[in-house]
Enzyme design. Structure first.
Site, PDB file in Angstrom:
ATOM      1  N   ASN A  50      53.236  73.169  37.438  1.00  0.00           N
ATOM      2  CA  ASN A  50      52.057  72.769  38.194  1.00  0.00           C
ATOM      3  C   ASN A  50      52.254  71.505  39.016  1.00  0.00           C
ATOM      4  OD1 ASN A  50      49.002  72.533  38.650  1.00  0.00           O
ATOM      5  ND2 ASN A  50      49.408  70.683  37.456  1.00  0.00           N
ATOM      6  N   TYR A  71      53.923  70.625  53.827  1.00  0.00           N
ATOM      7  CA  TYR A  71      53.256  71.128  52.622  1.00  0.00           C
ATOM      8  C   TYR A  71      53.183  72.656  52.650  1.00  0.00           C
ATOM      9  CZ  TYR A  71      49.688  71.737  49.020  1.00  0.00           C
ATOM     10  OH  TYR A  71      48.999  72.140  47.905  1.00  0.00           O
ATOM     11  N   LYS A 129      54.959  75.359  49.867  1.00  0.00           N
ATOM     12  CA  LYS A 129      54.269  76.364  49.063  1.00  0.00           C
ATOM     13  C   LYS A 129      54.759  77.779  49.388  1.00  0.00           C
ATOM     14  CE  LYS A 129      51.947  73.556  46.520  1.00  0.00           C
ATOM     15  NZ  LYS A 129      52.254  73.458  45.067  1.00  0.00           N
ATOM     16  N   THR A 147      39.816  68.388  42.397  1.00  0.00           N
ATOM     17  CA  THR A 147      40.882  67.620  41.761  1.00  0.00           C
ATOM     18  C   THR A 147      41.093  66.322  42.519  1.00  0.00           C
ATOM     19  OG1 THR A 147      42.588  68.630  43.154  1.00  0.00           O
ATOM     20  CG2 THR A 147      42.079  69.751  41.071  1.00  0.00           C
TER      21      THR A 147
END
Length: 270
Positions: A108, A174, A178, A209
């Site tokens: 994670n 980013y 991913k 988050t």
């Protein structure tokens, strides 16, 4: 195959997923001190699993472990960085020693880079993101897979993102990281399918988050804009990602490998 039923060792709701897949077994979670990692650690503990978490923040790690132990299972925090192979090796060894075998891993740990156009990106930014998001997953699987095989098989879930499915301006590095996580996962799944190890990804949309807080700067208008990008009209809570992770880890998904599970409130549908 394990079915779905109510109940768990702590008497708390685990979304109807049977705890038979997890009770007495050991799971390893990287980036387990907050957000989705923390939520998943607690869901696993409620289902009866012993949980080893990793992260860079000792205080937060100790706090999560205390919560895990209050659920009646074993919990251990291993401080370190997933880009450091010696740390990854130590975390896997710790998890194996806890009960004699490692059964589950949720990779994670990740970092973000927002608002940087491709033409303004730098090599330093590239390495900052790719080293954690991609190398960290690669090193984790490198050591987790042999441990899972030694223990008779198991399951890995890597945390990807809707960013692994789409393109978004200002998020190039980013986005690339991913996409890479999903690619690594598919390759690993094929490599170890006959050795009793399944490897899948979960791809969340917006989730409440610390990362989302940094992305929006805590701005109410930005949060509302982000919520509106999801057809369901809101942002997910961390446990709404944790429960699908448990599904992918569990025997309930025993014929699922190499799959990317979108948990995005419809974000990628339009």
């Amino acid at each position: 195959m394990t079915g779905f039923k109510e109940g768990n060792v702590s008497g708390q709701d685990t979304g109807g997923l049977s705890n038979a897949s997890f009770k007495g077994k050991t799971a390893l979670i990287t980036g387990g001190t907050s957000g989705i990692g923390k939520a998943t650690a607690l869901e696993l503990a409620r289902a009866g699993a012993n949980v080893v978490i990793t992260g860079r923040r000792q205080k937060e790690g100790d706090e999560v472990v205390a919560q895990i132990k209050r659920l009646g299972v074993q919990g251990v925090f291993v401080q370190g960085d997933v880009t450091d192979e010696s740390h990854v090796r130590r975390a896997v060894e710790t998890a194996e020693k806890l009960t004699g075998r490692l059964s589950f891993a949720f990779n994670n740990a990740g970092v973000e880079l927002m608002g940087v156009p491709t033409t303004e990106s730098t090599a330093d930014q590239y390495h900052k993101i790719m080293d954690v998001n991609v190398l960290g997953v690669l090193l984790s699987m490198k050591h987790e897979i042999p441990a899972l095989i030694r223990g008779g098989g198991g399951s890995i879930v890597n945390n990807a993102s809707i960013a692994g499915r789409i393109g978004m301006a200002g998020l190039g590095i980013y986005i690339a990281s991913k996409h890479a996580v999903i690619g690594l996962t598919k390759a690993a799944a094929v490599e170890v399918a006959k050795q009793g190890v399944r490897v899948n990804t979960v791809s969340p949309g917006g989730v409440q988050t610390e990362m989302l807080d940094r992305f929006t700067g805590g701005n109410a208008d930005a949060m509302a804009w982000m919520a509106g990008m999801h057809p369901v009209g809101r942002i997910a809570k961390a446990d709404e990602i944790a429960k699908p992770v448990l599904f992918l880890l569990s025997d309930a998904s025993s014929f699922v490998t190499g799959h990317d599970l979108l948990v995005d409130g419809g974000f990628t549908v339009p």
